[in-house]
Design an enzyme around this catalytic site. Sequence first.
Site, PDB file in Angstrom:
ATOM      1  N   LYS A 150       0.843  -1.192   0.000  1.00 39.30           N
ATOM      2  CA  LYS A 150       0.000   0.000   0.000  1.00 39.30           C
ATOM      3  C   LYS A 150       0.884   1.250   0.000  1.00 39.30           C
ATOM      4  CE  LYS A 150      -3.517  -2.502   2.737  1.00 39.30           C
ATOM      5  NZ  LYS A 150      -4.281  -2.514   4.017  1.00 39.30           N
ATOM      6  N   TYR A 156     -12.586  -4.105  -2.333  1.00 37.64           N
ATOM      7  CA  TYR A 156     -13.253  -4.461  -1.076  1.00 37.64           C
ATOM      8  C   TYR A 156     -14.667  -4.937  -1.392  1.00 37.64           C
ATOM      9  CZ  TYR A 156      -9.221  -2.491   1.227  1.00 37.64           C
ATOM     10  OH  TYR A 156      -7.934  -2.273   1.641  1.00 37.64           O
TER      11      TYR A 156
HETATM   12  P1  ADP Z   1      -6.357  -7.744   6.377  1.00 38.07           P
HETATM   13  O1  ADP Z   1      -5.736  -6.630   5.555  1.00 38.07           O
HETATM   14  O2  ADP Z   1      -5.416  -8.228   7.438  1.00 38.07           O
HETATM   15  O3  ADP Z   1      -6.896  -8.882   5.517  1.00 38.07           O
HETATM   16  P2  ADP Z   1      -9.139  -6.959   6.755  1.00 38.07           P
HETATM   17  O4  ADP Z   1      -9.396  -7.581   5.405  1.00 38.07           O
HETATM   18  O5  ADP Z   1      -9.947  -7.452   7.900  1.00 38.07           O
HETATM   19  O6  ADP Z   1      -7.599  -7.104   7.163  1.00 38.07           O
HETATM   20  O7  ADP Z   1      -9.314  -5.382   6.669  1.00 38.07           O
HETATM   21  C1  ADP Z   1      -8.948  -4.657   5.515  1.00 38.07           C
HETATM   22  C2  ADP Z   1      -8.177  -3.416   5.932  1.00 38.07           C
HETATM   23  O8  ADP Z   1      -9.005  -2.599   6.761  1.00 38.07           O
HETATM   24  C3  ADP Z   1      -6.952  -3.683   6.811  1.00 38.07           C
HETATM   25  O9  ADP Z   1      -5.814  -4.059   6.066  1.00 38.07           O
HETATM   26  C4  ADP Z   1      -6.775  -2.368   7.519  1.00 38.07           C
HETATM   27  O10 ADP Z   1      -6.108  -1.391   6.712  1.00 38.07           O
HETATM   28  C5  ADP Z   1      -8.218  -1.924   7.721  1.00 38.07           C
HETATM   29  N1  ADP Z   1      -8.708  -2.317   9.071  1.00 38.07           N
HETATM   30  C6  ADP Z   1      -8.862  -3.580   9.525  1.00 38.07           C
HETATM   31  N2  ADP Z   1      -9.321  -3.585  10.789  1.00 38.07           N
HETATM   32  C7  ADP Z   1      -9.506  -2.291  11.134  1.00 38.07           C
HETATM   33  C8  ADP Z   1      -9.977  -1.611  12.315  1.00 38.07           C
HETATM   34  N3  ADP Z   1     -10.330  -2.282  13.389  1.00 38.07           N
HETATM   35  N4  ADP Z   1      -9.994  -0.253  12.312  1.00 38.07           N
HETATM   36  C9  ADP Z   1      -9.609   0.430  11.217  1.00 38.07           C
HETATM   37  N5  ADP Z   1      -9.174  -0.137  10.080  1.00 38.07           N
HETATM   38  C10 ADP Z   1      -9.106  -1.471  10.031  1.00 38.07           C
END
Ligand code: ADP
Length: 198
Positions: free
Chosen positions: A10, A50
């Site tokens: 990123k 997403y």
């Molecule tokens: P990962 O990237 O580990 O797969 P997720 O898919 O659950 O995590 O989340 C996507 C992105 O959202 C994360 O990489 C992070 O940048 C953001 N994120 C995840 N959890 C949180 C949170 N609790 N608060 C704010 N941003 C978050």
Amino acid sequence: MTERTLIVIKHDGVARGLMGEIIKRFERVGLKLVAMEFLKSTRDMGDSHYPHTKKWLQKVGERTLKEYLDKDLDPVKELGTMDPIKIGQLVKGWLIDYLSAGPVLAMVWEGPNAVHVCRKLVGDTIPANAVVGSIRGDYGIDSAELANSQQRPIYNIIHASGELAEAKEEIALWFKNREVFDYNVYSGDFSGVSGKLK
Ligand code: ADP
Ligand code: MG
């Protein structure tokens, strides 16, 4: 067993000059780089990256809602709503901003159990909790608390597909019009090794 997974450094990782360091970590475990592109993600790309489902928005919204309530923050005052879906949409907007903040390095890495192995190298979503030795643990410090207080997503340097189905969709999205290569290198293949280990 051979899988392909999407990794995106990123913009915070790019801006901090961590690209070489991160690529080295994937290479040295024996994963094979089969595609790479330095690009600026459009908001449309971020939107498709997403998930769109209500289920995902609900999950993301509930996660944020819980964090606000746990910290005695008033979600209505801070975010204008208590509705998990609306909060999920808000967070998705922050995630799209984050992904399109500047150039990112998108890559496809291939190898046995590539999805799991890359997640292991990347570490926990929250850098403050990620173990030392993982990319997020070694190079990140951000926490949910800090991110929430600034109404933004957690800055965690890198994206890695969470599971095989996700990897397939994400590679199709990011490398739709781009070349993914097929070539031979050592890649966790021990078939050419003979003799017994002493
Ligand atoms: P990962 O990237 O580990 O797969 P997720 O898919 O659950 O995590 O989340 C996507 C992105 O959202 C994360 O990489 C992070 O940048 C953001 N994120 C995840 N959890 C949180 C949170 N609790 N608060 C704010 N941003 C978050
Ligand atoms: Mg994920």
